[in-house]
Scaffold this motif. Structure first.
Motif, PDB file in Angstrom:
ATOM      1  N   SER A 194      -9.075   4.471  -5.324  1.00  0.00           N
ATOM      2  CA  SER A 194     -10.518   4.510  -5.568  1.00  0.00           C
ATOM      3  C   SER A 194     -11.266   3.390  -4.858  1.00  0.00           C
ATOM      4  O   SER A 194     -12.410   3.573  -4.409  1.00  0.00           O
ATOM      5  CB  SER A 194     -10.809   4.437  -7.071  1.00  0.00           C
ATOM      6  N   ASN A 195     -10.647   2.206  -4.758  1.00  0.00           N
ATOM      7  CA  ASN A 195     -11.288   1.071  -4.103  1.00  0.00           C
ATOM      8  C   ASN A 195     -11.266   1.176  -2.577  1.00  0.00           C
ATOM      9  O   ASN A 195     -11.834   0.327  -1.893  1.00  0.00           O
ATOM     10  CB  ASN A 195     -10.620  -0.237  -4.525  1.00  0.00           C
ATOM     11  N   PHE A 196     -10.600   2.194  -2.066  1.00  0.00           N
ATOM     12  CA  PHE A 196     -10.457   2.345  -0.622  1.00  0.00           C
ATOM     13  C   PHE A 196     -11.061   3.657  -0.121  1.00  0.00           C
ATOM     14  O   PHE A 196     -10.671   4.161   0.930  1.00  0.00           O
ATOM     15  CB  PHE A 196      -8.975   2.301  -0.234  1.00  0.00           C
ATOM     16  N   THR A 197     -11.992   4.224  -0.864  1.00  0.00           N
ATOM     17  CA  THR A 197     -12.563   5.491  -0.456  1.00  0.00           C
ATOM     18  C   THR A 197     -14.022   5.571  -0.852  1.00  0.00           C
ATOM     19  O   THR A 197     -14.484   4.841  -1.737  1.00  0.00           O
ATOM     20  CB  THR A 197     -11.783   6.667  -1.082  1.00  0.00           C
ATOM     21  N   GLU A 238     -13.954  -3.548  -6.160  1.00  0.00           N
ATOM     22  CA  GLU A 238     -14.692  -4.256  -5.113  1.00  0.00           C
ATOM     23  C   GLU A 238     -14.979  -3.269  -3.988  1.00  0.00           C
ATOM     24  O   GLU A 238     -14.084  -2.561  -3.521  1.00  0.00           O
ATOM     25  CB  GLU A 238     -13.890  -5.442  -4.569  1.00  0.00           C
ATOM     26  N   GLY A 239     -16.219  -3.213  -3.554  1.00  0.00           N
ATOM     27  CA  GLY A 239     -16.596  -2.305  -2.475  1.00  0.00           C
ATOM     28  C   GLY A 239     -16.156  -2.827  -1.120  1.00  0.00           C
ATOM     29  O   GLY A 239     -16.190  -4.030  -0.860  1.00  0.00           O
ATOM     30  N   GLU A 242      -3.234  -6.359  -4.457  1.00  0.00           N
ATOM     31  CA  GLU A 242      -2.601  -5.750  -5.638  1.00  0.00           C
ATOM     32  C   GLU A 242      -3.651  -5.365  -6.679  1.00  0.00           C
ATOM     33  O   GLU A 242      -3.571  -4.295  -7.301  1.00  0.00           O
ATOM     34  CB  GLU A 242      -1.579  -6.719  -6.240  1.00  0.00           C
ATOM     35  N   ARG A 243      -4.662  -6.231  -6.874  1.00  0.00           N
ATOM     36  CA  ARG A 243      -5.728  -5.910  -7.827  1.00  0.00           C
ATOM     37  C   ARG A 243      -6.540  -4.712  -7.346  1.00  0.00           C
ATOM     38  O   ARG A 243      -6.984  -3.891  -8.152  1.00  0.00           O
ATOM     39  CB  ARG A 243      -6.640  -7.126  -8.039  1.00  0.00           C
ATOM     40  N   MET A 244      -6.734  -4.603  -6.045  1.00  0.00           N
ATOM     41  CA  MET A 244      -7.480  -3.473  -5.494  1.00  0.00           C
ATOM     42  C   MET A 244      -6.779  -2.137  -5.776  1.00  0.00           C
ATOM     43  O   MET A 244      -7.425  -1.085  -5.815  1.00  0.00           O
ATOM     44  CB  MET A 244      -7.667  -3.648  -3.985  1.00  0.00           C
ATOM     45  N   LEU A 245      -5.482  -2.169  -5.965  1.00  0.00           N
ATOM     46  CA  LEU A 245      -4.732  -0.959  -6.257  1.00  0.00           C
ATOM     47  C   LEU A 245      -4.730  -0.624  -7.748  1.00  0.00           C
ATOM     48  O   LEU A 245      -4.079   0.333  -8.169  1.00  0.00           O
ATOM     49  CB  LEU A 245      -3.284  -1.101  -5.752  1.00  0.00           C
ATOM     50  N   LEU A 301       0.808  -1.214   0.000  1.00  0.00           N
ATOM     51  CA  LEU A 301       0.000   0.000   0.000  1.00  0.00           C
ATOM     52  C   LEU A 301       0.846   1.271   0.000  1.00  0.00           C
ATOM     53  O   LEU A 301       0.343   2.347  -0.364  1.00  0.00           O
ATOM     54  CB  LEU A 301      -0.935   0.007   1.212  1.00  0.00           C
ATOM     55  N   GLU A 302       2.081   1.183   0.425  1.00  0.00           N
ATOM     56  CA  GLU A 302       2.931   2.365   0.463  1.00  0.00           C
ATOM     57  C   GLU A 302       3.253   2.864  -0.947  1.00  0.00           C
ATOM     58  O   GLU A 302       3.286   2.090  -1.911  1.00  0.00           O
ATOM     59  CB  GLU A 302       4.233   2.063   1.211  1.00  0.00           C
TER      60      GLU A 302
END
Length: 269
Positions: A138-141, A210-211, A200-203, A131-132
């Protein structure tokens, strides 16, 4: 003269930081205290600004507000705290330039999220490294059309203290619900529900979406907001008073935690 204050609070009983009609907020209590002490007449005329917002139930140690005042001698944290609820405090002040904006001038922000439970610490540390850096989060907000979803996480530190996982996260800025959704993702990886390839895909939100539900607000604290060239004058009396109140709260909640464990134990089947 323009004054900046460091503000701390326990957010449990408030509907977030930002003032809202007909509900209690941190900012609303601050405005009331500043007006009562004749430090400001109203936020607009005082060119009031804050470093950011925290959601309902979120806490802070290093929130920062700034305002113009013709009575800077009254802006001592101890005096302001006398007009605030016991769960909100100012504890340091600084004389700042007339154009100082605590939100736009911030160099770095740091949050802490506290999780309870057993997790694989090695997986959590590997996830933190992914994550750094600069990513599209977008997937984390929760979407905010006014802000880009690309930001830079400077560092994530993970440590274990007894039955708690402590996550400290520093970034140039944070998006709405970002830390709490990252905490959700970390929990999912740490318990084996998801793996690192999923993270990694979430980034890569252009290819994968994915919500995530934000983790509970009560585990989040705004630790610090950093600025260049500002010298803070900490109020020793205010800090002693705050510590006394927090000692009381720690004792009460510690006993209540043990009491709940006793009740829970009797309900085991």
């Amino acid at each position: 003269m323009r004054i900046a204050l460091r503000v701390a609070y326990i957010g449990t009983d408030y509907h977030g930081f930002q003032i809202q009609p007909d509900v209690e907020t941190i900012e609303g209590e601050l405005f009331r205290a500043l007006v009562e002490l004749n430090i400001i007449t109203n936020p607009h005329d005082a060119n009031y600004a804050a470093a950011g917002r925290t959601d309902r139930g979120v806490h802070a140690l290093g929130q920062v507000i700034a305002f113009d005042t013709e009575n800077p001698e009254i802006t001592r944290p101890g005096a302001i705290n006398s007009r605030l609820p016991r769960s909100i405090w100012t504890w340091a002040r600084a004389h700042v330039p007339s154009d100082f904006d605590p939100r736009r001038d911030a160099l770095m922000r740091e949050y802490r999220y506290i999780m309870y439970g057993e997790y694989d610490i090695s997986s959590l540390m590997s996830a933190s490294k992914l994550l750094e850096g600069i990513h599209d989060f977008s997937n984390f907000t929760t979407p905010d059309k006014e802000r880009t979803s690309i930001c830079r996480i400077e560092k994530i530190e993970i440590k274990m203290e007894r039955e708690f996982i402590i996550m400290d996260i520093r970034a140039n800025y944070f998006l709405w619900h970002m830390v709490r959704k990252i905490a959700t993702a970390m929990r999912m990886v740490g318990c084996g529900e998801r793996d690192l390839s999923w993270l990694e895909r979430m980034l890569n939100p252009a290819q994968f979406s994915e919500g995530l539900r934000p983790s509970a607000a009560y585990g989040l604290i705004l630790k610090n907001v950093e600025y260049r060239g500002i010298t803070w004058d900490e109020d020793a009396y205010a800090k002693r008073t705050i510590k006394g109140y927090l000692d009381e709260q720690f004792l009460w909640h510690g006993v209540m935690a043990k009491m709940i464990m006793e009740l829970k134990g009797r309900m085991a089947v």
